[in-house]
Structures are given as structure tokens and as C-alpha cells.
Design a protein around this motif. Structure first.
Motif, short mmCIF file in Angstrom:
data_model
loop_
_atom_site.label_atom_id
_atom_site.label_comp_id
_atom_site.label_asym_id
_atom_site.label_seq_id
_atom_site.Cartn_x
_atom_site.Cartn_y
_atom_site.Cartn_z
N VAL A 250 0.84 -1.20 0.00
CA VAL A 250 0.00 0.00 0.00
C VAL A 250 0.87 1.25 0.00
O VAL A 250 2.04 1.22 0.41
CB VAL A 250 -0.96 0.02 1.21
N GLY A 251 0.24 2.33 -0.48
CA GLY A 251 0.90 3.64 -0.52
C GLY A 251 -0.12 4.73 -0.20
O GLY A 251 -1.27 4.45 0.17
N PRO A 252 0.24 5.99 -0.38
CA PRO A 252 -0.68 7.09 -0.05
C PRO A 252 -1.78 7.22 -1.09
O PRO A 252 -1.73 6.67 -2.20
CB PRO A 252 0.24 8.31 -0.03
N GLY A 253 -2.84 8.00 -0.72
CA GLY A 253 -3.94 8.29 -1.66
C GLY A 253 -5.04 7.24 -1.62
O GLY A 253 -5.10 6.36 -0.75
N ARG A 254 -5.95 7.35 -2.61
CA ARG A 254 -7.10 6.44 -2.68
C ARG A 254 -6.66 4.99 -2.93
O ARG A 254 -7.28 4.07 -2.44
CB ARG A 254 -8.05 6.88 -3.80
N ARG A 255 -5.60 4.78 -3.66
CA ARG A 255 -5.14 3.43 -3.95
C ARG A 255 -4.72 2.73 -2.67
O ARG A 255 -5.03 1.55 -2.47
CB ARG A 255 -3.99 3.45 -4.94
N ILE B 153 -0.06 -11.15 -5.00
CA ILE B 153 0.53 -9.89 -4.56
C ILE B 153 -0.37 -8.77 -5.04
O ILE B 153 -0.61 -8.62 -6.24
CB ILE B 153 1.96 -9.70 -5.11
N VAL B 154 -0.89 -7.98 -4.09
CA VAL B 154 -1.79 -6.87 -4.42
C VAL B 154 -0.96 -5.59 -4.42
O VAL B 154 -0.41 -5.19 -3.39
CB VAL B 154 -2.96 -6.77 -3.42
N LEU B 155 -0.87 -4.95 -5.58
CA LEU B 155 -0.07 -3.72 -5.74
C LEU B 155 -1.01 -2.53 -5.68
O LEU B 155 -1.72 -2.22 -6.64
CB LEU B 155 0.68 -3.76 -7.07
N ALA B 156 -1.03 -1.84 -4.51
CA ALA B 156 -1.90 -0.67 -4.29
C ALA B 156 -1.08 0.57 -3.99
O ALA B 156 -1.44 1.40 -3.14
CB ALA B 156 -2.87 -0.95 -3.14
N THR B 157 0.02 0.72 -4.69
CA THR B 157 0.89 1.88 -4.51
C THR B 157 1.56 2.21 -5.82
O THR B 157 1.71 1.35 -6.71
CB THR B 157 1.96 1.58 -3.44
N SER B 158 1.96 3.48 -5.94
CA SER B 158 2.69 3.94 -7.13
C SER B 158 4.14 4.20 -6.81
O SER B 158 4.84 4.94 -7.51
CB SER B 158 2.05 5.22 -7.68
N GLU B 159 4.63 3.60 -5.73
CA GLU B 159 6.00 3.83 -5.28
C GLU B 159 7.03 3.29 -6.26
O GLU B 159 8.02 3.99 -6.56
CB GLU B 159 6.19 3.21 -3.89
N PRO B 160 6.88 2.04 -6.83
CA PRO B 160 7.91 1.59 -7.78
C PRO B 160 7.82 2.36 -9.09
O PRO B 160 6.96 2.09 -9.94
CB PRO B 160 7.60 0.09 -7.96
N ASP B 161 8.68 3.36 -9.25
CA ASP B 161 8.65 4.21 -10.43
C ASP B 161 9.69 3.85 -11.46
O ASP B 161 9.86 4.55 -12.47
CB ASP B 161 8.85 5.67 -10.01
N SER B 162 10.46 2.77 -11.25
CA SER B 162 11.47 2.35 -12.21
C SER B 162 11.67 0.84 -12.08
O SER B 162 11.35 0.26 -11.04
CB SER B 162 12.80 3.09 -11.96
#
Length: 540
Positions: A380-385, A446-455
Motif C-alpha cells: 500500500v501507498g498514499p492516496g485512494r489506492r 501480490i496486491v499492488l496498491a501503490t505507485s511507489e515503484p517508479d522504475s
């Protein structure tokens, strides 16, 4: 009298002319016949039969070594007495035949008269437009009395025309249609066959009765049946060549003829196809419309350019929207009372049920199946996601799924809403980790609910690629900077076109009402039906 095979065959010389039964074992069978010759090594039978079937040859010779036992059926004297009786019977039967020959010689005297009638008929038939006729070689046969039926009164017969009377006086019988019953009667009585033309034939017997002549059933049973038992034993021993006859049959040509509508026999009439029953209608079909066709389903109309047209499994169209239009829908929903927390709760409930079905459903989640419960990691990450990912994790944990949540300490300290949801998730007893090294390796999803991996070189991106579990993206970005390969991407509201690496697109029902869509200019119709998650297929 029974004679053993060990008795001398010379003693059988006195049995010449007697009827014997010789048992030659199971291989040759049993022979029955009249002894005509006896020698030192063999016995010859006349009118012999083998195993009840007549022999092909007039005489059968059997070797002494092949005879097992001998049984005398009739002696020589008994056979001679039977022959004398049959001769007297045959003499009695020949007396009617002699009378018949006498009658035949008497009929020969009228040959000249018959020839004269034939010449007269030839002259009549040479006349143009003359009526065809049968030439009568004998006087008309009187019909039996039972042809008149049960009515004893004389039936009135139609009168002949003057031309027919003249033809009868000249010896010519006019042509008439013969009833079927009369033809059968002629064949049964063995009368002379009638042949049209100049070859002569039998006279016409009028039949106007209501019943056909009945044959004596007992007489038919007493008739000999030589035709049924006259086949020789050799003909029945021949094997039928099934393979040779099957090779003569061309199945492909026959099937092609049947498919084309042709029939093997020209007189075979193909039966008409029965009328097809009316098709049964489903509950969702209308009986008022022609053919039970269901009315056209309402479609979704959006006020923006549609980059990708989707469709559900049942064919309902779902257009794509831009990221700006979806932000406008979420803003209108927040003003209507559907806050981010409420949307996340509705999304998490529907998405968790869908993910449980993907992991095996009831076969995995059972009270007695604690040793192989599914295990899921939620990033998880910040925001609605992030809020939607935490809601999914909490609902999965309530279903006894082993859930591990990853959230960095920096993002957790920056968002109060995210910290509140993490605190609520801790009440399930599942762990929350801040490093991907603390996550388990054996995972179902694996549930990906973040936009942290940018590369692609990001720590989370490297960990996701090293783990073999399938990845589920929650509202992923349009672009895929980390180049992750997802199996499923879950979206809400209306779909936004994303990169092909995110896998199959599924739309989740978040509970947004039609009034909210109408405020931003969208004519909305629910594509979910009885489900909470539907799969979308790209139509273009």
C-alpha cells in the motif's frame, strides 16, 4: 441291434440293404443311410445324410477305422415292405394323372378351333383404333359360389355395350381392369396365365363379391417344404466374404448422396420434416416482442473521446474515460456524501470476494483446512489506492486469509487517513511490515496498491519480479514505469485505458449512483447485473 466297432465287418454282409446309423465321432458326425456294399476296410451307404442334412453325393463311403458305433434302424425286410406300400400308394396317385392326360388329348382335338379364333383376333387387332383384347384359349371359368359374399340374393351385373357383345360373339374378350382379389385367386388356383396380344391366355372371371376367397389353413400346413430344406450341406459350409463385400461399398459416395438430398431408390419418398416447435423463451426475454427478442439494453454515454471500447461477458458496451473525467466523478461523489473512505470500503468488499474466488473459494477456505490457507501480500501507498488496498486486506483477513501488509514509515507518517486505516487493520492480528525483506516468499497473490515503484530497478519492482506469485494491480497508472507484469488490474467508476502489461481488466462496483454520473454529463447504466465484479474485453 447295436454292433461295436470291434466286431468283424464281415458279419455285416448280411445287413446289405438295411438302414444303419454310423457314429463316426464328433469330427465326422453321424451318418444314416442304406448299406449297399461292405468290404474289408470300408462301408458304402446310399441316400445318406450327415447330422440330419442330406449328402451332396449319391453314395458315401466310410473307413472302418473312423466308425465308433453302429445302430440298425430298419432291417432289409422292413425296408422292402415299406417300398411295397409306397408303390401301391404311388399307383393310386397316378390314376387321376391318367384321367388328366385323357382330358388333355381330348382338348387337343379343338386345336383347330383355337387356331381359327386366333386368326380372327389377329384380323380384329389389325383394325385401326381397335380395342386391345385377350385371346381366350378356354371357355370362361365360373366364379366360385363364395365370391358372392354372405348375401344370397343375386346381384345385378352391369350390361355390356353392343360393341362388347359383338366382340364376345366373335371370340374376343374386351380388356377390363382385373381386381386384386381376382388376380390372387387366379394365382392360387394355378389357372392358365393370360398373356395380352396374339399368344393366347385365360378368360376373364368377373369378381363382384365383397370378400376374398379363404384358403384352407390345414391344407397349407400340409404342403411340403422342400424349398426350405433342399439346400445342400456344402453350400451352408461356405464362409461369407464380409471384407470383400464391404470393400465394394463406397461409404463416402453414399454419405455425399444423402447429404445432397438424393435417395438410393428412385421410388423412395423422403418424409416431410415435422413442423418445428416454437422456441422457449428465457425469463429475461419478452413475449410481446417478435421472436422473444429482449429489448436493447441501455448503453453508457460519456461526454469525452472514447479511446478504448470495452464489453462485458454478456456483450454490454462499457466505454473508457479519461483520468480527468474520473476525477470529476469522484469529486461529485464526495460532494454527494460518498467520501474516499466509503468508496474504499465498498471497493474493498467487492474486490476481496473476487480475489477469494480466484484463490479457490470454498475449497481453500474451510474450517478443517487450516494447514493450507491462502496467503496474500498487500503493498500500500498514499492516496485512494492505498486506502482501497488496506480495505481489501482487512476484508481478506476477516475471511481467514493470511495477509501481510507492506507500508513504508515515511508514507505512513505523511498521511493521517492511511495511518488510521493501518491502525484498523492491526485489529485483525495480521502483521504490518515496513521492508519487503520481511514479506513471505510463498504467496498466492501480490496486491499492488501503490505507485511507489517508479522504475524497473526499484526495490519493490525487483521483489515482485523475483517472487513467482501473480500480481493484482489496484487502479494502476496509465503508464507502467516499473515494467511490472500483472495478471489482473482492478478499476472502479469507469475504466481508464492502461498499459497492456497490466493484464486483464476487471471493473469493480464501488457504489457510485446514477445521480453522481449525471452531474458530470454521463448517461450511466449499470453493467454489473447480479455481480460485483465484471471482466471487460477490449472491443477495438
Amino acid at each position: 441291434t447295436v454292433h461295436s466297432k470291434f466286431q468283424s465287418i464281415y458279419s455285416m454282409g448280411e445287413f446289405i440293404g438295411a438302414q444303419l446309423q454310423l457314429d463316426c465321432g464328433p469330427l465326422l458326425g453321424t451318418f444314416v443311410g442304406t448299406v449297399v456294399d461292405v468290404s474289408n476296410e470300408k462301408v458304402t451307404l446310399r441316400d445318406a445324410s450327415r447330422n440330419g442334412l442330406p449328402s451332396d453325393t449319391s453314395e458315401v463311403t466310410l473307413h472302418r477305422s473312423s466308425i465308433v458305433s453302429i445302430v440298425m434302424l430298419q432291417s432289409k425286410d422292413a425296408l422292402a415292405a415299406a417300398a411295397t406300400t409306397s408303390a401301391s400308394t404311388e399307383t393310386a396317385k397316378q390314376q387321376p394323372k391318367k384321367q388328366q392326360l385323357t382330358a388333355t388329348s381330348a382338348s387337343a382335338t379343338s386345336a383347330a378351333a383355337i387356331a381359327k379364333q386366333q386368326r380372327t383376333a389377329e384380323k380384329l387387332m389389325s383394325i385401326p383404333n381397335a380395342t386391345p383384347a385377350y385371346i381366350c384359349s378356354s371357355p370362361p371359368v365360373k366364379a366360385p359360389s363364395h365370391f358372392s359374399g354372405s348375401n344370397k340374393k343375386k346381384q345385378q351385373q352391369p350390361k355390356d355395350s353392343p360393341m362388347q357383345q359383338q366382340q364376345q360373339q366373335r371370340g374376343v374378350t374386351p380388356t377390363r381392369k382385373t381386381p386384386i382379389g381376382e388376380q390372387q385367386y387366379r394365382q392360387q388356383q394355378d389357372t392358365s396365365a393370360s398373356v395380352p396380344g396374339n399368344n393366347g391366355g385365360s378368360a376373364f372371371v368377373p369378381y363382384r363379391g365383397s370378400k376374398l376367397p379363404q384358403q384352407n389353413a390345414s391344407a397349407q400346413k400340409q404342403q411340403p417344404r422342400h424349398n426350405a430344406f433342399s439346400m445342400s450341406a456344402g453350400d451352408m459350409m461356405d464362409d461369407f466374404d464380409f471384407e470383400g463385400n464391404l470393400a465394394l461399398f463406397d461409404k463416402q459416395a453414399f454419405y455425399a448422396m444423402v447429404d445432397s438430398g438424393q435417395t438410393p431408390e428412385p421410388d423412395l419418398v423422403r418424409t416431410a420434416q415435422p413442423p418445428q416447435p416454437e422456441p422457449k423463451l428465457r425469463p429475461d426475454q419478452s413475449v410481446l416482442l417478435p421472436g422473444g427478442a429482449a429489448p436493447a439494453a441501455p448503453s453508457i454515454q460519456v461526454p469525452c473521446k472514447v479511446d478504448c471500447q470495452f464489453a462485458t461477458d454478456v456483450g454490454l458496451p462499457v466505454p473508457s474515460v479519461t483520468e480527468e473525467l474520473r476525477v470529476a466523478v469522484l469529486s461529485a461523489a464526495d460532494k454527494a456524501g460518498l467520501t474516499a473512505a466509503r468508496l474504499a470500503e465498498a471497493f474493498g468488499r467487492s474486490a476481496s470476494e473476487f480475489l477469494v474466488q480466484q484463490m479457490g473459494g470454498a475449497s481453500r477456505l474451510q474450517p478443517g483446512n487450516q494447514h493450507q490457507l491462502p496467503q496474500v501480500a498487500v503493498l500500500v501507498g498514499p492516496g485512494r489506492r492505498g486506502l482501497m488496498g488496506l480495505s481489501m486486506a482487512r476484508h481478506l483477513a476477516n475471511k481467514e486469509v493470511r495477509v501481510h501488509v507492506y507500508c513504508s514509515e515515511r508514507e505512513l507518517a505523511a498521511s493521517s487517513e492511511l495511518a488510521q486505516e493501518v491502525q484498523l487493520f492491526r485489529t485483525t492480528g495480521c502483521p504490518v511490515v515496513h521492508s519487503c525483506r520481511d514479506l513471505p516468499w510463498l504467496l498466492d497473490y501480490i496486491v499492488l496498491a501503490t505507485s511507489e515503484p517508479d522504475s524497473p530497478e526499484h526495490t519493490l519492482a525487483l521483489w515482485c519480479r523475483s517472487n513467482r506469485a501473480p500480481v493484482v494491480g489496484v487502479c494502476p497508472q496509465q503508464r507502467n514505469p516499473a515494467r511490472l507484469e500483472c495478471k489482473i488490474n482492478l478499476q472502479y467508476c469507469l475504466p481508464v485505458p492502461v498499459d497492456a502489461g497490466y493484464g486483464s481488466t476487471y471493473l469493480v462496483d464501488a457504489g457510485i449512483t446514477k445521480h453522481v454520473y449525471r452531474q458530470v454529463g454521463i448517461l450511466y447504466a449499470s453493467p454489473f447485473g447480479h455481480r460485483s465484479v465484471v471482466q471487460l474485453h477490449a472491443a477495438n
